[in-house]
Design a protein around this motif. Structure first.
Motif, short mmCIF file in Angstrom:
data_model
loop_
_atom_site.label_atom_id
_atom_site.label_comp_id
_atom_site.label_asym_id
_atom_site.label_seq_id
_atom_site.Cartn_x
_atom_site.Cartn_y
_atom_site.Cartn_z
N GLU A 106 0.83 -1.20 0.00
CA GLU A 106 0.00 0.00 0.00
C GLU A 106 0.87 1.26 0.00
OE1 GLU A 106 -4.14 0.23 2.11
OE2 GLU A 106 -2.52 0.61 3.55
N VAL A 107 1.91 1.26 0.82
CA VAL A 107 2.82 2.40 0.89
C VAL A 107 3.48 2.63 -0.47
CG1 VAL A 107 4.88 3.34 1.99
CG2 VAL A 107 3.27 2.00 3.34
N VAL A 108 3.94 1.56 -1.07
CA VAL A 108 4.60 1.67 -2.38
C VAL A 108 3.61 2.14 -3.44
CG1 VAL A 108 5.70 0.34 -4.23
CG2 VAL A 108 6.38 -0.03 -1.85
N ARG A 109 2.45 1.52 -3.46
CA ARG A 109 1.45 1.88 -4.48
C ARG A 109 1.03 3.34 -4.36
NH1 ARG A 109 -1.74 -1.90 -3.52
NH2 ARG A 109 -3.19 -0.84 -2.12
N LEU A 110 0.78 3.81 -3.14
CA LEU A 110 0.36 5.19 -2.96
C LEU A 110 1.47 6.15 -3.34
CD1 LEU A 110 -1.72 7.24 -2.08
CD2 LEU A 110 -1.00 6.90 0.31
N THR A 111 2.70 5.82 -2.99
CA THR A 111 3.83 6.67 -3.41
C THR A 111 3.89 6.77 -4.92
OG1 THR A 111 5.11 6.09 -1.43
CG2 THR A 111 6.34 6.96 -3.31
N GLN A 112 3.77 5.64 -5.59
CA GLN A 112 3.80 5.65 -7.05
C GLN A 112 2.66 6.49 -7.63
OE1 GLN A 112 4.05 1.19 -7.59
NE2 GLN A 112 5.59 1.79 -9.10
N GLN A 113 1.48 6.33 -7.09
CA GLN A 113 0.33 7.09 -7.60
C GLN A 113 0.55 8.59 -7.43
OE1 GLN A 113 -2.56 4.99 -5.17
NE2 GLN A 113 -3.51 4.07 -6.98
N LEU A 114 1.13 9.00 -6.32
CA LEU A 114 1.39 10.42 -6.09
C LEU A 114 2.46 10.95 -7.04
CD1 LEU A 114 1.36 10.39 -2.18
CD2 LEU A 114 -0.39 11.35 -3.67
N PHE A 131 -6.69 14.02 -5.69
CA PHE A 131 -6.47 12.58 -5.52
C PHE A 131 -6.30 12.25 -4.04
CE2 PHE A 131 -3.48 9.13 -4.80
CZ PHE A 131 -4.07 8.08 -5.52
N VAL A 132 -5.49 13.04 -3.34
CA VAL A 132 -5.24 12.80 -1.92
C VAL A 132 -6.53 12.96 -1.12
CG1 VAL A 132 -4.08 13.72 0.13
CG2 VAL A 132 -2.80 13.42 -1.99
N ALA A 133 -7.29 14.01 -1.43
CA ALA A 133 -8.55 14.24 -0.70
C ALA A 133 -9.50 13.06 -0.87
CB ALA A 133 -9.19 15.54 -1.19
N PRO A 185 -6.02 30.26 -7.03
CA PRO A 185 -6.63 29.39 -8.03
C PRO A 185 -5.70 28.26 -8.49
CG PRO A 185 -7.22 31.65 -8.48
CD PRO A 185 -6.24 31.69 -7.34
N GLY A 186 -6.21 27.03 -8.39
CA GLY A 186 -5.46 25.87 -8.84
C GLY A 186 -4.46 25.33 -7.85
N ARG A 187 -4.40 25.93 -6.65
CA ARG A 187 -3.39 25.52 -5.67
C ARG A 187 -4.05 25.33 -4.29
NH1 ARG A 187 2.29 28.36 -6.24
NH2 ARG A 187 2.90 26.18 -5.96
N PRO A 188 -4.63 24.16 -4.05
CA PRO A 188 -5.34 23.93 -2.79
C PRO A 188 -4.50 23.27 -1.72
CG PRO A 188 -5.92 22.24 -4.39
CD PRO A 188 -4.86 23.09 -5.03
N ASN A 189 -4.93 23.47 -0.48
CA ASN A 189 -4.46 22.69 0.66
C ASN A 189 -5.47 21.60 0.94
OD1 ASN A 189 -2.26 24.38 1.08
ND2 ASN A 189 -3.20 25.50 2.77
N VAL A 190 -4.98 20.49 1.46
CA VAL A 190 -5.86 19.42 1.94
C VAL A 190 -5.61 19.25 3.43
CG1 VAL A 190 -6.49 16.99 1.74
CG2 VAL A 190 -5.77 18.25 -0.30
N ILE A 191 -6.69 19.25 4.21
CA ILE A 191 -6.61 19.07 5.65
C ILE A 191 -7.53 17.91 6.04
CG2 ILE A 191 -6.99 20.13 7.91
CD1 ILE A 191 -6.75 22.54 5.13
#
Length: 406
Positions: free
Chosen positions: A12-20, A42-44, A61-67
């Motif tokens: 899971e760690v590897v797959r998520l890193t690759q996806q990011l 994607f992260v959200a 615009p186009g640059r969000p934070n995710v919390i």
């Protein structure tokens, strides 16, 4: 609590890193796919799917934070994990042995821009929270994930996070950056400045009819180099951060218009990347640089210069007695059977501004600290999994210990 580490899924760690990594998030103004928006979304979505409460806030615009929150439902402390979504440019792709956005696995490593700085560590923080959720381990308080934009630029993401009030009530923060799982309790400060010297255009064959800003700039740079030398002698080699520095980076003349070999320009500009260490005060350093320029002006009636500081990030130092440091050190010993290595961050991180907001910070994570921003950037899979386990164990250690009285 060591049992929580068994809930970390390496695949899971590897797959998520690759996806990011496979979602380019280099900030390129004017390009629709040139920022963090797609990776943030994607992260959200991923965080919602695993059951966290998620907020997406557009900084510009186009640059969000995710919390995102994982709330135990019991009153207690709040621990923040912070990892940014943006990456630096891949540069010349011909210098890469691997596609910088393919996230290729080779020899136990994930290659790609951001794999080390810091999408691998972002994946580790998310998967650490996931492991805690799966383990069912009881704790009090909350885990807060801050996933901001623009750490590689002017850090507008973390500034927006603080401005909106998210940092209030946070008891400590782990800054997820490539530090080889060393525990970094200090980091250099930074001043970003623009220095301009002014002259008068003239024919290169008749330079005395003008005023050359380039030779004036050369004098200023040499004088600033001397100030750097004096500061290095005064402060010495910091055991965790090394020497302070005053580094001219961009040099441009003329500032506007086309350069020509037979034209004396009317203006010269350089940018200064100034890195400070404990024992330096930014206001005093700024005053000393201004005094140098004033002295050069007294020596030469045609010397005219303006120094503009465009960004300041003070150095930080966290006591080894802080709970977050103690908890992470304890988790490291429990996980590895070894004492942790303490160190400092050679650059600045988003943690600078969290520190300014009154939050004790510790910086750690997977990745060779010399690899970020290089071609063929990579992260070792084994170390990345260890980081995920360390994050999970550190969080539980911190959140299951009663708060100390300060």
């Amino acid at each position: 609590m060591h049992q929580v580490t068994s809930f970390v899924d390496e695949r899971e760690v590897v797959r998520l890193t690759q996806q990011l990594v496979q979602i380019p998030s280099v900030y390129r103004p004017g390009q629709p796919d040139g920022n963090e928006e797609r990776v943030a979304q994607f992260v959200a979505d991923y965080l919602r799917q695993i059951g966290l409460k998620v907020f997406v806030e557009e900084v510009v615009p186009g640059r969000p934070n995710v919390i995102a929150f994982y709330d135990s439902g019991r009153p207690g402390k709040t621990l923040l994990f912070e990892a940014h979504t943006d990456v630096v440019t891949e540069g010349d792709r011909d210098k890469w042995s691997y596609d910088p956005f393919a996230a290729t696995i080779d020899g136990g490593r994930i290659y790609g821009r951001g794999s080390c700085d810091t999408k691998g560590n972002l994946a580790a923080a998310i998967c650490a929270v996931q492991a805690i959720m799966r383990s069912g381990q009881s704790f009090a308080g909350k885990i807060l994930l801050c996933i901001p934009c623009d750490e590689e630029g002017m850090m507008i993401g973390i500034k927006d996070f603080i401005r909106r009030g998210w940092a209030k009530g946070v008891d400590a923060a782990i800054i997820c950056e490539p530090e080889e799982n060393q525990l970094c309790i200090t980091q250099k400060g930074a001043m970003r400045a623009i220095l301009r010297t002014y002259g008068k255009m003239a024919h290169g064959a008749m330079p005395l009819t003008g005023i050359n800003p380039n030779t004036r700039m050369a004098r200023a740079i040499v004088a600033l180099e001397e100030l750097e030398r004096k500061e290095m002698e005064r402060l010495g080699n910091h055991p965790m951060l090394g020497f302070p520095s005053i580094t001219p980076t961009i040099l441009q003349a003329p500032v506007k218009g086309e350069p020509q070999i037979n034209v004396v320009p009317d203006q010269c500009m350089t940018t200064l990347d100034i890195r400070t260490v404990p024992g330096q005060e930014h206001a005093i350093l700024h005053a000393e640089m201004t005094a140098i320029l004033d002295a050069l002006g007294k020596e030469d009636e045609h010397f005219k210069a303006v120094l503009e500081v465009i960004e300041e990030r003070p150095w930080t130092l966290t006591s080894m007695e802080e709970e977050v440091v103690q908890a992470t050190a304890s988790a490291y010993r429990e996980l590895t059977g070894k004492d942790p290595v303490y160190n400092g961050v050679p650059g600045a991180t988003d943690g600078t501004f969290l520190h300014q907001a009154g939050i004790p910070i510790l910086t750690t994570g997977a990745g060779d600290r010399h690899i970020p921003h290089h071609a063929d950037e990579y992260v070792e899979i084994g170390q990345l999994v260890e980081t995920t386990q360390l994050f999970a164990l550190s969080a539980l250690t911190f959140l299951t210990q009663p708060a100390s009285v300060k």
